[in-house]
Design a protein around this motif. Structure first.
Motif, PDB file in Angstrom:
ATOM      1  N   ARG A   1       0.832  -1.206   0.000  1.00  0.00           N
ATOM      2  CA  ARG A   1       0.000   0.000   0.000  1.00  0.00           C
ATOM      3  C   ARG A   1       0.872   1.264   0.000  1.00  0.00           C
ATOM      4  O   ARG A   1       0.599   2.216  -0.737  1.00  0.00           O
ATOM      5  CB  ARG A   1      -0.946   0.002   1.203  1.00  0.00           C
TER       6      ARG A   1
ATOM      7  N   THR B   1      -5.903  -6.802  -5.108  1.00  0.00           N
ATOM      8  CA  THR B   1      -6.858  -6.474  -4.042  1.00  0.00           C
ATOM      9  C   THR B   1      -6.589  -5.091  -3.468  1.00  0.00           C
ATOM     10  O   THR B   1      -7.518  -4.296  -3.255  1.00  0.00           O
ATOM     11  CB  THR B   1      -6.784  -7.531  -2.920  1.00  0.00           C
TER      12      THR B   1
ATOM     13  N   THR C   1      -8.918  -1.639  -3.481  1.00  0.00           N
ATOM     14  CA  THR C   1      -9.328  -0.891  -2.288  1.00  0.00           C
ATOM     15  C   THR C   1      -8.909   0.572  -2.377  1.00  0.00           C
ATOM     16  O   THR C   1      -9.507   1.432  -1.728  1.00  0.00           O
ATOM     17  CB  THR C   1      -8.724  -1.501  -1.008  1.00  0.00           C
TER      18      THR C   1
END
Length: 318
Positions: A92, A212, A216
């Protein structure tokens, strides 16, 4: 607070200074300095999954008891989080850099789990299912981290330990076989080319998790791939686990000997420790490779191979 990583052999050496070890104390100064630093909250030496597995393999109960006590003393029952738990945060952060987004800053010691179970993916609070999180809560509510580690190491039967070890090494055997196959396939390529191939394989292996996290964040895989090969390669360099693993594995593959299961265990531990620890004391070969690749410089980590270096480090921060 400074974070240390100690190779399993260093833990074993420190355990020799326990009074009933039957061995003449050799590292009294290091043991004393580390004890004082940990007690004063200046230092912590979390365990890795590798430390836990190696300790669990010891069949001699008295040796395992001494080693468990020393590990508990200096780690306070804490661990470096699981691979996937760390990776979920690192990906992230790297994607925020990739898309020029404001950088989310996690807590200073986010990479440390509260108890030994968080070194394993199913129980890592960052990624655990609701059911596993509930189990973690019950475990932590019943026992302090050090008690939990001691219970696991000292109150399980030999058969239980052997089953757990066998299950772990089945996965490790598959990994070593994959490394050997890849080594043969890329043997004739330059180091730069092998680096790109290894990075690509790591990307593919973690494609679902990357997808994924992109989702998000509100992005599609196509948004990411528009950056082309150079952009993706830079992204891979910005993910600490990927960068450390690639550099250690490529050097290991260049050696003229088979890859051993313990090599994979060592790489796993160093991927957890190098980006986040302030000081690392590890096996001679991996200390050499890490410093040769300037991994310590990249992550501001002191990497050495003996307890005398740790003693000097502890005297500096005293």
């Amino acid at each position: 607070m400074k974070i240390l990583f100690l190779d399993q052999n260093i833990w074993i050496s420190l355990a020799e200074d326990v009074p009933d070890s039957g061995v003449e104390p050799k590292h009294t100064l290091a043991f004393s300095l580390l004890s004082e630093a940990v007690e004063n909250g200046k230092v912590l030496a979390p365990l890795t999954m590798g430390n836990i597995i190696e300790t669990s393999k010891i069949n001699d109960h008295s040796r395992r008891r001494r080693l468990t006590a020393v590990q508990n003393k200096f780690s306070k029952g804490k661990v470096f989080r699981s691979y996937k738990g760390r990776l979920s945060i690192e990906l992230r952060l790297a994607l925020q850099i990739f898309f020029n987004e404001p950088i989310y800053t996690p807590d200073a010691f986010w990479f440390i789990g509260d108890s030994f179970v968080e070194a394993f993916e199913p129980f890592d609070g960052l990624i655990a299912s609701a059911k596993e999180k509930s189990m973690n809560f019950l475990l932590h509510d019943a026992l302090e981290p050090q008690q939990l580690y001691s219970t696991f190491m000292l109150e399980q039967g030999d058969d239980q330990r052997k089953v757990a070890i066998k299950a772990f090494y089945c996965g490790t055997k598959d990994l070593t076989e994959r490394i050997e196959r890849r080594r043969e396939q890329v043997r004739k390529h330059s180091k730069d080319k092998r680096h790109k191939i290894y990075s690509a394989l790591l990307f593919v292996a973690n494609d679902d998790l990357i997808g994924t996290i992109l989702q998000t964040m509100g992005y599609m895989k196509e948004d990411f791939l528009q950056a082309g090969e150079s952009g993706v390669q830079q992204f891979m360099r910005d993910v600490p686990n990927f960068y450390v693993e690639t550099n250690l594995a490529l050097n290991l593959e260049s050696l003229r000997r088979p890859i051993e299961e313990n090599d994979c265990l060592d790489i796993s531990s160093l991927c957890a420790a190098i980006p986040y620890a302030d000081c690392i004391v590890c096996e001679k070969m991996f200390a050499h490779i890490s410093n040769q690749e300037r991994l310590g410089n990249r992550y501001n980590t002191k990497i050495s191979r003996n307890l005398s270096d740790l003693t000097a480090y502890l005297q500096e921060i005293k």
